[in-house]
Write an enzyme that holds these catalytic residues in place. Structure first.
Site, PDB file in Angstrom:
ATOM      1  N   HIS A 110       0.872  -1.179   0.000  1.00 19.72           N
ATOM      2  CA  HIS A 110       0.000   0.000   0.000  1.00 19.72           C
ATOM      3  C   HIS A 110       0.910   1.231   0.000  1.00 19.72           C
ATOM      4  O   HIS A 110       1.973   1.213   0.621  1.00 19.72           O
ATOM      5  CB  HIS A 110      -0.846   0.078   1.275  1.00 19.72           C
ATOM      6  CG  HIS A 110      -2.107  -0.725   1.263  1.00 19.72           C
ATOM      7  ND1 HIS A 110      -2.540  -1.438   2.356  1.00 19.72           N
ATOM      8  CD2 HIS A 110      -3.061  -0.891   0.309  1.00 19.72           C
ATOM      9  CE1 HIS A 110      -3.697  -2.021   2.086  1.00 19.72           C
ATOM     10  NE2 HIS A 110      -4.036  -1.710   0.839  1.00 19.72           N
TER      11      HIS A 110
ATOM     12  N   CYS B 215      -2.132   2.714   8.994  1.00 19.75           N
ATOM     13  CA  CYS B 215      -3.180   1.777   8.556  1.00 19.75           C
ATOM     14  C   CYS B 215      -4.379   1.805   9.505  1.00 19.75           C
ATOM     15  O   CYS B 215      -5.507   1.548   9.081  1.00 19.75           O
ATOM     16  CB  CYS B 215      -2.651   0.350   8.512  1.00 19.75           C
ATOM     17  SG  CYS B 215      -1.251   0.094   7.437  1.00 19.75           S
TER      18      CYS B 215
HETATM   19  N1  ARG Z   1      -4.071  -7.224   6.448  1.00 24.37           N
HETATM   20  C1  ARG Z   1      -4.434  -5.980   5.831  1.00 24.37           C
HETATM   21  C2  ARG Z   1      -4.431  -6.155   4.319  1.00 24.37           C
HETATM   22  O1  ARG Z   1      -3.575  -6.849   3.808  1.00 24.37           O
HETATM   23  C3  ARG Z   1      -3.508  -4.881   6.242  1.00 24.37           C
HETATM   24  C4  ARG Z   1      -3.883  -3.527   5.709  1.00 24.37           C
HETATM   25  C5  ARG Z   1      -2.894  -2.456   6.041  1.00 24.37           C
HETATM   26  N2  ARG Z   1      -3.403  -1.194   5.693  1.00 24.37           N
HETATM   27  C6  ARG Z   1      -2.711  -0.162   5.158  1.00 24.37           C
HETATM   28  N3  ARG Z   1      -3.298   0.962   5.020  1.00 24.37           N
HETATM   29  N4  ARG Z   1      -1.497  -0.332   4.731  1.00 24.37           N
HETATM   30  O2  ARG Z   1      -5.250  -5.613   3.612  1.00 24.37           O
END
Ligand code: ARG
Length: 294
Positions: free
Chosen positions: A180, A285
């Site tokens: 991300h 996150c």
């Molecule tokens: N387990 C989640 C996923 O893979 C983690 C999300 C992390 N969020 C972020 N904004 N980086 O989607």
């Protein structure tokens, strides 16, 4: 008279001002790792939900201590990743662009977030394209930096531009650990100094190695004053942080980044979210900014 050396060594870091934020968070009551959709997640490894709650609470309370406003969305039992509210949408000027998750495991979170935005007076825009909200869209000045490569699609970059009528700069992520955009870029000052009366210029910190060549070039050209973070700080999710323009909440493991922030006149504060890192998420996150009508 000051010699050039003394002028240099006494040059003070810029004075920075904290700005009040409004955030949406979700208690990790049902947090666990039961599936794998990023390289950090290991379903065979045990998780400790009570510990996740304790660590999350510290972040929540620190936001309040700093004078920010925190709203909460009810956690859904079947969605252990709902704690990562950054993926729940992208909001500017009272408009909420909803998420459309890449993986079915998280798809059911989308209606809950969209309902929350509608119930709380936001003008909701339902997405057609796959996008994971503020995980991949970051507002810097008047520009939306948009990540692709793993989750949000190029088409969502076009869509987010249409929804908000702003310039969108697409950046391609290439390292699966940084899937991300908010794991590879931290927005330190989202608003130009001219707008908020302060000395700040919209600025970021980033991990160059998380991006392809073309994106690295764009970032270097646009943000010559950016903090470029070392690989070892990026690898501990150092960039997944929250800034109010002065206070920057970061992982206690990002030692080099902490030092860089201090040198630039920011106030780094550390919160350990080691348990939530087992799901591949950190401070940013767990935080979605609710930007209301201006
Ligand atoms: N387990 C989640 C996923 O893979 C983690 C999300 C992390 N969020 C972020 N904004 N980086 O989607």
């Amino acid at each position: 008279m000051a010699t050039p050396e003394t002028t240099l060594s006494t040059a003070a870091a810029p004075t920075r001002t904290a700005h009040r934020r409004r955030y949406l968070m979700c208690r990790p009551e049902h947090f666990t790792v039961s599936y794998k959709i990023n390289p950090w997640m290991e379903p065979a490894k045990p998780t400790d939900t009570a510990r996740a709650l304790e660590q999350w609470q510290k972040l929540h309370d620190l936001y309040l201590e700093l004078g920010h406003e925190v709203e909460l969305i009810e956690p859904l039992p079947d969605y252990p990743d709902m704690v990562y509210t950054a993926n729940g949408g992208f909001l500017i000027d009272g408009i909420a662009y909803g998420p459309k998750f890449r993986f079915t495991e998280r798809a059911g979170e989308a209606p809950a977030f969209i309902q929350w935005f509608a119930d709380n007076g936001f003008d909701v825009r339902e997405p057609v394209e796959t996008n994971e909200g503020e995980g991949d869209f970051l507002l810097v000045g008047d520009t939306i930096l948009a990540g692709t490569g793993f989750r949000s699609t190029d088409d969502s970059h076009r869509e987010v531009g249409e929804v908000f009528g702003r310039e969108v700069v697409s950046l391609t992520l290439t390292d699966p650990r940084f899937y991300h955009l908010d794991t590879a870029i931290a927005v330190l000052d989202p608003i130009e100094g001219t707008e908020n009366g302060g000395p700040e210029k919209a600025n970021i910190a980033y991990l160059p190695g998380a991006f392809d060549e073309a994106s690295q070039q764009i970032l270097a050209e646009r943000y010559p004053d950016a903090i470029r973070v070392a690989d070892e700080d990026g690898a501990v999710f150092g960039l997944n942080s929250a800034s109010d323009g002065y206070n920057v909440i970061i992982s206690p493991r990002a030692k080099g980044f902490e030092q860089q922030l201090r040198e630039r006149g920011y106030n780094p504060l550390t919160v350990d979210l080691s348990e939530l890192l087992l799901g591949g998420g950190g401070i940013k996150c767990c935080t979605l900014e609710l930007r209301g009508k201006r």
